[in-house]
Each structure stands twice: as structure tokens, then as C-alpha cells.
Design a protein around this motif. Structure first.
Motif, PDB file in Angstrom:
ATOM      1  N   ALA A  18       9.784  -2.097 -10.086  1.00  0.00           N
ATOM      2  CA  ALA A  18      10.258  -3.339 -10.710  1.00  0.00           C
ATOM      3  C   ALA A  18      11.671  -3.700 -10.293  1.00  0.00           C
ATOM      4  N   GLU A  19      12.295  -2.886  -9.448  1.00  0.00           N
ATOM      5  CA  GLU A  19      13.714  -3.095  -9.161  1.00  0.00           C
ATOM      6  C   GLU A  19      13.965  -3.814  -7.837  1.00  0.00           C
ATOM      7  N   THR A  20      13.245  -3.452  -6.788  1.00  0.00           N
ATOM      8  CA  THR A  20      13.496  -4.015  -5.463  1.00  0.00           C
ATOM      9  C   THR A  20      12.930  -5.423  -5.358  1.00  0.00           C
ATOM     10  N   THR A  21      13.680  -6.336  -4.775  1.00  0.00           N
ATOM     11  CA  THR A  21      13.199  -7.705  -4.610  1.00  0.00           C
ATOM     12  C   THR A  21      12.448  -7.860  -3.294  1.00  0.00           C
ATOM     13  N   LYS A  22      11.553  -8.817  -3.278  1.00  0.00           N
ATOM     14  CA  LYS A  22      10.817  -9.128  -2.058  1.00  0.00           C
ATOM     15  C   LYS A  22      11.773  -9.628  -0.975  1.00  0.00           C
ATOM     16  N   ALA A  23      12.789 -10.356  -1.382  1.00  0.00           N
ATOM     17  CA  ALA A  23      13.750 -10.876  -0.409  1.00  0.00           C
ATOM     18  C   ALA A  23      14.497  -9.744   0.291  1.00  0.00           C
ATOM     19  N   ASP A  24      14.826  -8.696  -0.458  1.00  0.00           N
ATOM     20  CA  ASP A  24      15.540  -7.565   0.130  1.00  0.00           C
ATOM     21  C   ASP A  24      14.626  -6.657   0.937  1.00  0.00           C
ATOM     22  N   CYS A  25      13.327  -6.657   0.607  1.00  0.00           N
ATOM     23  CA  CYS A  25      12.378  -5.781   1.298  1.00  0.00           C
ATOM     24  C   CYS A  25      11.053  -6.513   1.470  1.00  0.00           C
ATOM     25  N   PRO A  26      10.906  -7.296   2.532  1.00  0.00           N
ATOM     26  CA  PRO A  26       9.678  -8.075   2.731  1.00  0.00           C
ATOM     27  C   PRO A  26       8.411  -7.221   2.825  1.00  0.00           C
ATOM     28  N   ARG A  27       8.553  -5.935   3.177  1.00  0.00           N
ATOM     29  CA  ARG A  27       7.386  -5.065   3.291  1.00  0.00           C
ATOM     30  C   ARG A  27       6.837  -4.642   1.927  1.00  0.00           C
ATOM     31  N   LEU A  28       7.593  -4.857   0.870  1.00  0.00           N
ATOM     32  CA  LEU A  28       7.180  -4.424  -0.461  1.00  0.00           C
ATOM     33  C   LEU A  28       5.908  -5.160  -0.876  1.00  0.00           C
ATOM     34  N   PRO A  29       4.859  -4.439  -1.290  1.00  0.00           N
ATOM     35  CA  PRO A  29       3.614  -5.109  -1.691  1.00  0.00           C
ATOM     36  C   PRO A  29       3.735  -5.716  -3.093  1.00  0.00           C
ATOM     37  N   THR A  30       3.833  -7.022  -3.164  1.00  0.00           N
ATOM     38  CA  THR A  30       4.049  -7.701  -4.446  1.00  0.00           C
ATOM     39  C   THR A  30       2.897  -8.624  -4.834  1.00  0.00           C
ATOM     40  N   THR A  31       2.085  -9.064  -3.874  1.00  0.00           N
ATOM     41  CA  THR A  31       0.913  -9.872  -4.207  1.00  0.00           C
ATOM     42  C   THR A  31      -0.276  -8.936  -4.430  1.00  0.00           C
ATOM     43  N   LEU A  32      -1.297  -9.439  -5.092  1.00  0.00           N
ATOM     44  CA  LEU A  32      -2.491  -8.616  -5.335  1.00  0.00           C
ATOM     45  C   LEU A  32      -3.136  -8.215  -4.012  1.00  0.00           C
ATOM     46  N   GLU A  33      -3.207  -9.138  -3.074  1.00  0.00           N
ATOM     47  CA  GLU A  33      -3.793  -8.824  -1.772  1.00  0.00           C
ATOM     48  C   GLU A  33      -3.015  -7.700  -1.080  1.00  0.00           C
ATOM     49  N   GLU A  34      -1.685  -7.790  -1.122  1.00  0.00           N
ATOM     50  CA  GLU A  34      -0.854  -6.755  -0.496  1.00  0.00           C
ATOM     51  C   GLU A  34      -1.019  -5.410  -1.206  1.00  0.00           C
ATOM     52  N   LEU A  35      -1.101  -5.455  -2.529  1.00  0.00           N
ATOM     53  CA  LEU A  35      -1.232  -4.213  -3.292  1.00  0.00           C
ATOM     54  C   LEU A  35      -2.562  -3.527  -2.994  1.00  0.00           C
ATOM     55  N   VAL A  36      -3.635  -4.294  -2.950  1.00  0.00           N
ATOM     56  CA  VAL A  36      -4.950  -3.709  -2.667  1.00  0.00           C
ATOM     57  C   VAL A  36      -4.987  -3.138  -1.254  1.00  0.00           C
ATOM     58  N   SER A  37      -4.453  -3.869  -0.300  1.00  0.00           N
ATOM     59  CA  SER A  37      -4.397  -3.370   1.076  1.00  0.00           C
ATOM     60  C   SER A  37      -3.599  -2.073   1.157  1.00  0.00           C
ATOM     61  N   THR A  38      -2.480  -2.038   0.453  1.00  0.00           N
ATOM     62  CA  THR A  38      -1.663  -0.826   0.401  1.00  0.00           C
ATOM     63  C   THR A  38      -2.443   0.330  -0.211  1.00  0.00           C
ATOM     64  N   ALA A  39      -3.155   0.054  -1.291  1.00  0.00           N
ATOM     65  CA  ALA A  39      -3.932   1.098  -1.966  1.00  0.00           C
ATOM     66  C   ALA A  39      -4.996   1.683  -1.048  1.00  0.00           C
ATOM     67  N   VAL A  40      -5.684   0.825  -0.317  1.00  0.00           N
ATOM     68  CA  VAL A  40      -6.715   1.292   0.618  1.00  0.00           C
ATOM     69  C   VAL A  40      -6.098   2.202   1.676  1.00  0.00           C
ATOM     70  N   ASP A  41      -4.978   1.779   2.226  1.00  0.00           N
ATOM     71  CA  ASP A  41      -4.308   2.575   3.261  1.00  0.00           C
ATOM     72  C   ASP A  41      -3.798   3.905   2.705  1.00  0.00           C
ATOM     73  N   CYS A  42      -3.269   3.880   1.500  1.00  0.00           N
ATOM     74  CA  CYS A  42      -2.714   5.102   0.918  1.00  0.00           C
ATOM     75  C   CYS A  42      -3.811   6.091   0.526  1.00  0.00           C
ATOM     76  N   GLU A  43      -4.948   5.576   0.056  1.00  0.00           N
ATOM     77  CA  GLU A  43      -6.074   6.463  -0.218  1.00  0.00           C
ATOM     78  C   GLU A  43      -6.532   7.145   1.070  1.00  0.00           C
ATOM     79  N   ALA A  44      -6.635   6.376   2.142  1.00  0.00           N
ATOM     80  CA  ALA A  44      -7.038   6.950   3.423  1.00  0.00           C
ATOM     81  C   ALA A  44      -6.033   7.983   3.920  1.00  0.00           C
ATOM     82  N   ALA A  45      -4.761   7.786   3.576  1.00  0.00           N
ATOM     83  CA  ALA A  45      -3.710   8.699   4.030  1.00  0.00           C
ATOM     84  C   ALA A  45      -3.663   9.982   3.212  1.00  0.00           C
TER      85      ALA A  45
END
Length: 284
Positions: A18-45
Motif C-alpha cells: 500500500a506504500e509504493t506509488t505506480k508513478a514511482d514504480c511502473p512495474r508494480l502490479p496495481t490493476t487486476l489484470e496485472e495482479l493476476v498475471s503476476t500471480a500466475v508467474d509467481c506460482e510457476a516460479a
């Protein structure tokens, strides 16, 4: 007790915070689509559980219940990960909104064991709120992960269990959150002290090192037989001065550290048994 072998390593990924802003870190997954994609990749990892904060359309922290429910549903449709929702939200969120997080019916929820200074802010967790949240988790059959920011929180955990009994599922899993300005330092000495003070009811624990303490805490946790939480909520560099590419990169590093300690990533099915959460079929 769990049948999960001792060499299995629970890796939890905390991708957003809840602390880092999207502007400061564009890679941060903040949309639902980004979060789900991140989750899939992290499960595979190699991750088995995901610790979730969500954002609104302007990428700001929110506890909007409809968004939380949609997030839990989407993560269950795309992955087998244990879905843990943060009940901490932002340090500015009111207590009643934090209680309503459980209405989204996650597998697990965070439950911070006391108030702590959090940088220039105060992360408020008064004792009556802690008790209410814990009893609600028992009623809703949601497994809490007890977040420990200081040694006083360890003592409070013993007090809570003594008063209200074990959590749903019968396992007691906690996470040391270390290196937050205002909380316990992210050092091996602090972790050893915290582990030594854990109540007898605790069945497992993990550790999280914030910022520069990420690697020292991870190595100390592995040395003590603990588990790991990693992710961009907690650190934004992969090495000194080098930004993280993705949350999966941090999970992959945790898997590598675990391999050095002769530990292998816990599967999602093992994690559910280990933590005492509902089965995947019943959760879905």
C-alpha cells in the motif's frame, strides 16, 4: 499435524503493498489484470501463497469490497495459490473497513498483533480490534497469518491464543515483519529473539525483511528453519542499485536461497494442508 515434509519451503509473495506509488514504480502490479498475471508467474516460479493489497482505478490503495471479491475470484480462477487478503490495508484505513475485508471470503487473512510506528505514520491495531478480527476469522473459517512487527506482538499472540483458542484449521502460522522504521530491526539477532519467544501453540513461521534487510532476514530465516515472504511490497531492488524486474524474480531468488539450504518450494496443495485452510474445491 501436517504431513508436509520438513524440507518443504512455504514461499509467500506480496506483490503490491500500500506504500509504493505506480508513478514511482511502473512495474508494480496495481490493476487486476496485472495482479493476476503476476500471480500466475509467481506460482510457476515457486510461490504457494499470495498476500494481496488492491488499488483503485487511480492506483491508490483501497479496501473496496466489490474489488476485493473480484480479486479473490480472479485469483482462484487463474491459480491454485492460497489467497491471503491484507486486513491492514493502508495505515490510513478505518478499523471497520478492515474488518469487512473478511466478507470477500479469502483463504487467509493477515492479522497484525499490535499497533506500531510505521515510518512517519502509526499502524493502528488496538487490542479490542485484534480480538474482534480474530473471532471473526474463526467464525468465517478463514486462516489468519499473525503479523509480528515487534517482540511485544509475540507476547500478544500468546495472550490472544490463551483467551480465544486456536484459529480455524488448528494451525498457528505467523510472519515476522522486520526492518520497518518503528518496528523490530531486520537482523538475525532480532529474528532469533523473536523465534525464541514464540508461544508453544505456534506451528510454523515465516519472515519478511523490508528493504535492505531482505537478504539478511531471508538467510536467517532459512538458517532457523523458517519460511519466506518476498515481493515488491517489501523490496524494490534485486541487488544494490538494481531495480526489480518483477515479483517472479524475487520468488525465483527465494527458491534459489532455499535450494542452498536443501529446501524445495512447497506446492499449493501442501500449503493448504500446512496452513489448515479450506480445500481448493471448497474455496472455489
Amino acid at each position: 499435524m501436517s504431513d508436509v515434509p520438513a524440507e518443504a519451503l512455504l514461499i509467500t509473495v506480496a506483490p503490491t503493498g500500500a506504500e509504493t506509488t505506480k508513478a514511482d514504480c511502473p512495474r508494480l502490479p496495481t490493476t487486476l489484470e496485472e495482479l493476476v498475471s503476476t500471480a500466475v508467474d509467481c506460482e510457476a516460479a515457486g510461490a504457494a501463497m499470495i498476500h494481496v493489497h488492491i488499488r483503485d482505478d487511480d492506483h491508490r490503495p483501497t479496501l473496496d469490497l466489490a474489488r476485493l471479491r473480484d480479486t479473490v475470484t480472479a485469483l482462484r480462477e487463474a491459480t491454485d495459490l492460497v489467497v491471503q487478503l491484507s486486513t491492514g490495508g493502508s495505515v490510513h484505513d478505518p478499523l471497520d473497513a478492515r474488518l469487512r475485508v473478511l466478507d470477500a471470503e479469502p483463504d487467509s487473512c493477515s492479522l497484525t498483533m499490535g499497533t506500531t510506528n510505521f515510518g512517519d505514520d502509526v499502524f493502528s491495531n488496538p487490542w479490542p480490534f485484534v480480538c474482534e478480527l480474530y473471532q471473526l476469522s474463526q467464525e468465517r473459517e478463514i486462516v489468519p497469518e499473525f503479523e509480528l512487527f515487534d517482540l511485544g506482538h509475540v507476547a500478544a499472540l500468546g495472550r490472544l491464543l490463551g483467551r480465544y483458542g486456536p484459529p480455524y484449521g488448528g494451525r498457528v502460522h505467523c510472519d515476522f515483519v522486520m526492518g520497518v522504521p518503528g518496528g523490530m530491526p531486520g537482523t538475525a539477532d532480532a529474528l532469533v529473539a523473536g523465534v525464541a519467544a514464540l508461544p508453544a501453540e505456534v506451528t510454523s513461521w515465516s519472515a519478511t525483511g523490508i528493504g535492505r534487510s531482505t537478504l539478511p532476514v531471508a538467510l536467517a530465516s532459512l538458517a532457523k528453519g523458517g519460511h519466506l515472504r518476498v515481493g515488491m511490497e517489501d523490496v524494490l531492488t534485486i541487488s544494490r542499485g538494481v531495480p526489480v524486474d518483477s515479483n517472479a524474480q524475487l520468488v525465483q531468488r527465494a527458491v534459489g536461497l532455499g535450494a542452498l539450504a536443501q529446501r524445495r518450494p512447497m506446492s499449493t496443495a501442501e500449503a493448504r494442508d500446512f496452513l489448515g485452510t479450506r480445500s481448493l474445491d471448497s474455496a472455489r
